[in-house]
Design a protein around this motif. Structure first.
Motif, PDB file in Angstrom:
ATOM      1  N   SER A  61       0.877  -1.172   0.000  1.00 27.46           N
ATOM      2  CA  SER A  61       0.000   0.000   0.000  1.00 27.46           C
ATOM      3  C   SER A  61       0.913   1.220   0.000  1.00 27.46           C
ATOM      4  N   PHE A  62       0.558   2.235  -0.745  1.00 21.10           N
ATOM      5  CA  PHE A  62       1.471   3.363  -0.900  1.00 21.10           C
ATOM      6  C   PHE A  62       0.838   4.670  -0.463  1.00 21.10           C
ATOM      7  N   SER A  63       1.642   5.466   0.259  1.00 22.11           N
ATOM      8  CA  SER A  63       1.246   6.827   0.606  1.00 22.11           C
ATOM      9  C   SER A  63       2.251   7.763  -0.073  1.00 22.11           C
ATOM     10  N   THR A  64       1.764   8.952  -0.454  1.00 24.65           N
ATOM     11  CA  THR A  64       2.622   9.889  -1.180  1.00 24.65           C
ATOM     12  C   THR A  64       2.471  11.291  -0.625  1.00 24.65           C
ATOM     13  N   THR A  65       3.532  12.052  -0.744  1.00 28.31           N
ATOM     14  CA  THR A  65       3.493  13.498  -0.512  1.00 28.31           C
ATOM     15  C   THR A  65       4.329  14.129  -1.612  1.00 28.31           C
ATOM     16  N   VAL A  66       3.983  15.347  -1.972  1.00 32.02           N
ATOM     17  CA  VAL A  66       4.713  16.037  -3.031  1.00 32.02           C
ATOM     18  C   VAL A  66       4.767  17.519  -2.686  1.00 32.02           C
ATOM     19  N   CYS A  79      10.274  28.324 -19.250  1.00 33.12           N
ATOM     20  CA  CYS A  79      10.150  27.862 -17.862  1.00 33.12           C
ATOM     21  C   CYS A  79      10.116  26.345 -17.771  1.00 33.12           C
ATOM     22  N   TYR A  80      10.548  25.880 -16.640  1.00 32.03           N
ATOM     23  CA  TYR A  80      10.357  24.484 -16.271  1.00 32.03           C
ATOM     24  C   TYR A  80      10.095  24.465 -14.772  1.00 32.03           C
ATOM     25  N   TRP A  81       9.577  23.346 -14.308  1.00 28.83           N
ATOM     26  CA  TRP A  81       9.165  23.222 -12.914  1.00 28.83           C
ATOM     27  C   TRP A  81       9.885  22.043 -12.278  1.00 28.83           C
ATOM     28  N   VAL A  82      10.141  22.147 -10.991  1.00 26.68           N
ATOM     29  CA  VAL A  82      10.807  21.091 -10.230  1.00 26.68           C
ATOM     30  C   VAL A  82       9.902  20.714  -9.062  1.00 26.68           C
ATOM     31  N   VAL A  83       9.723  19.405  -8.848  1.00 29.12           N
ATOM     32  CA  VAL A  83       8.949  18.920  -7.696  1.00 29.12           C
ATOM     33  C   VAL A  83       9.741  17.818  -7.010  1.00 29.12           C
ATOM     34  N   THR A  84       9.501  17.670  -5.715  1.00 30.83           N
ATOM     35  CA  THR A  84      10.088  16.584  -4.942  1.00 30.83           C
ATOM     36  C   THR A  84       8.939  15.816  -4.304  1.00 30.83           C
ATOM     37  N   GLY A  85       8.973  14.501  -4.484  1.00 28.71           N
ATOM     38  CA  GLY A  85       7.920  13.660  -3.947  1.00 28.71           C
ATOM     39  C   GLY A  85       8.478  12.548  -3.092  1.00 28.71           C
ATOM     40  N   THR A  86       7.706  12.163  -2.090  1.00 26.75           N
ATOM     41  CA  THR A  86       8.061  11.058  -1.203  1.00 26.75           C
ATOM     42  C   THR A  86       7.006   9.973  -1.357  1.00 26.75           C
ATOM     43  N   PRO A  94       6.087  -6.397  -0.070  1.00 30.90           N
ATOM     44  CA  PRO A  94       6.767  -5.576  -1.080  1.00 30.90           C
ATOM     45  C   PRO A  94       5.882  -5.382  -2.304  1.00 30.90           C
ATOM     46  N   GLY A  95       6.067  -4.246  -2.962  1.00 32.05           N
ATOM     47  CA  GLY A  95       5.378  -3.987  -4.220  1.00 32.05           C
ATOM     48  C   GLY A  95       6.259  -4.407  -5.383  1.00 32.05           C
ATOM     49  N   ARG A  96       5.657  -5.047  -6.382  1.00 37.41           N
ATOM     50  CA  ARG A  96       6.402  -5.457  -7.569  1.00 37.41           C
ATOM     51  C   ARG A  96       6.011  -4.565  -8.734  1.00 37.41           C
ATOM     52  N   ASN A  97       6.996  -4.197  -9.547  1.00 47.36           N
ATOM     53  CA  ASN A  97       6.768  -3.364 -10.730  1.00 47.36           C
ATOM     54  C   ASN A  97       5.950  -2.124 -10.381  1.00 47.36           C
ATOM     55  N   VAL A  98       6.449  -1.377  -9.442  1.00 49.08           N
ATOM     56  CA  VAL A  98       5.766  -0.179  -8.970  1.00 49.08           C
ATOM     57  C   VAL A  98       6.023   0.951  -9.970  1.00 49.08           C
ATOM     58  N   VAL A  99       4.939   1.574 -10.437  1.00 46.28           N
ATOM     59  CA  VAL A  99       5.020   2.688 -11.371  1.00 46.28           C
ATOM     60  C   VAL A  99       4.601   3.948 -10.626  1.00 46.28           C
ATOM     61  N   ILE A 100       5.520   4.910 -10.542  1.00 42.63           N
ATOM     62  CA  ILE A 100       5.273   6.172  -9.846  1.00 42.63           C
ATOM     63  C   ILE A 100       5.194   7.247 -10.928  1.00 42.63           C
ATOM     64  N   ARG A 101       4.041   7.902 -11.025  1.00 37.09           N
ATOM     65  CA  ARG A 101       3.835   8.899 -12.076  1.00 37.09           C
ATOM     66  C   ARG A 101       3.664  10.272 -11.439  1.00 37.09           C
ATOM     67  N   GLY A 126       7.525  -0.918   4.119  1.00 36.31           N
ATOM     68  CA  GLY A 126       8.137   0.012   5.061  1.00 36.31           C
ATOM     69  C   GLY A 126       9.175   0.932   4.440  1.00 36.31           C
ATOM     70  N   GLU A 127       9.530   0.719   3.195  1.00 39.98           N
ATOM     71  CA  GLU A 127      10.558   1.523   2.537  1.00 39.98           C
ATOM     72  C   GLU A 127       9.982   2.869   2.079  1.00 39.98           C
ATOM     73  N   THR A 128      10.817   3.912   2.179  1.00 42.82           N
ATOM     74  CA  THR A 128      10.473   5.255   1.704  1.00 42.82           C
ATOM     75  C   THR A 128      11.502   5.693   0.679  1.00 42.82           C
ATOM     76  N   LYS A 129      11.017   6.246  -0.430  1.00 41.67           N
ATOM     77  CA  LYS A 129      11.910   6.753  -1.473  1.00 41.67           C
ATOM     78  C   LYS A 129      11.533   8.195  -1.763  1.00 41.67           C
ATOM     79  N   ILE A 130      12.567   9.015  -1.992  1.00 37.52           N
ATOM     80  CA  ILE A 130      12.380  10.428  -2.310  1.00 37.52           C
ATOM     81  C   ILE A 130      12.897  10.667  -3.714  1.00 37.52           C
ATOM     82  N   PHE A 131      12.079  11.329  -4.529  1.00 36.73           N
ATOM     83  CA  PHE A 131      12.432  11.606  -5.915  1.00 36.73           C
ATOM     84  C   PHE A 131      12.341  13.104  -6.163  1.00 36.73           C
ATOM     85  N   THR A 132      13.313  13.645  -6.872  1.00 34.85           N
ATOM     86  CA  THR A 132      13.242  15.022  -7.341  1.00 34.85           C
ATOM     87  C   THR A 132      13.143  14.978  -8.856  1.00 34.85           C
TER      88      THR A 132
END
Length: 155
Positions: A61-66, A79-86, A94-101, A126-132
């Motif tokens: 199950s996944f929770s997100t913040t951006v 212009c371009y935009w930058v976002v950071t998401g958790t 575990p999640g298999r083949n997780v697609v984060i859009r 339980g894993e957390t990943k941060i993407f910019t």
């Protein structure tokens, strides 16, 4: 020997008589006998038309913040935009083949202006990943919000 034949009027008459007798015999067979009506089932007794399959056992199950999108200018004044998401797997598998859009959504129209997709083959419980995400193209004169959608294979 002389052949005897019925006149045509006689054959047609016999056929009409046979049809008349046949219709008289079958008359009333097309009517429905008086049968008491069966009451309609109540909504509680009606089975669901659509059943969603959900496997038993542990599930990801996944929770997100951006963050709010940050506007940046290029040297050519575009212009371009930058976002950071958790993204966190709050499930117990575990999640298999997780697609984060990541989506850059126009505040006024609600339309998606640009996207960036990340595939993670395995995302542990339980894993957390941060993407910019840099850059997400957008128009300088528009206001945007960022959204994240997460999908995965069924374990």
């Amino acid at each position: 020997m002389k052949e005897v034949s019925l006149p045509r009027k006689g054959i047609v008459g016999l056929l009409l008589l046979a049809c008349l007798i046949g219709s008289a015999v079958t008359a009333g067979c097309t009517e429905n006998p008086a049968v008491p009506e069966t009451p309609a089932p109540t909504p509680e007794a009606t089975p669901a038309a659509h059943t969603t399959y959900s496997p038993a056992g542990p599930q990801p199950s996944f929770s997100t913040t951006v963050t709010a999108p940050e506007k940046h200018f290029r040297t050519d004044t575009s212009c371009y935009w930058v976002v950071t998401g958790t993204v966190t797997n709050t499930g117990d598998a575990p999640g298999r083949n997780v697609v984060i859009r990541f989506m850059l959504v126009d505040d006024e129209s609600g339309m998606v202006r640009s996207t960036e997709t990340i595939l993670t083959p395995r995302f542990q419980a339980g894993e957390t990943k941060i993407f910019t995400i840099d850059p997400l193209p957008g128009d300088c004169d528009r206001q945007y919000r960022a959204e994240i959608a997460v999908t995965h294979d069924i374990p």
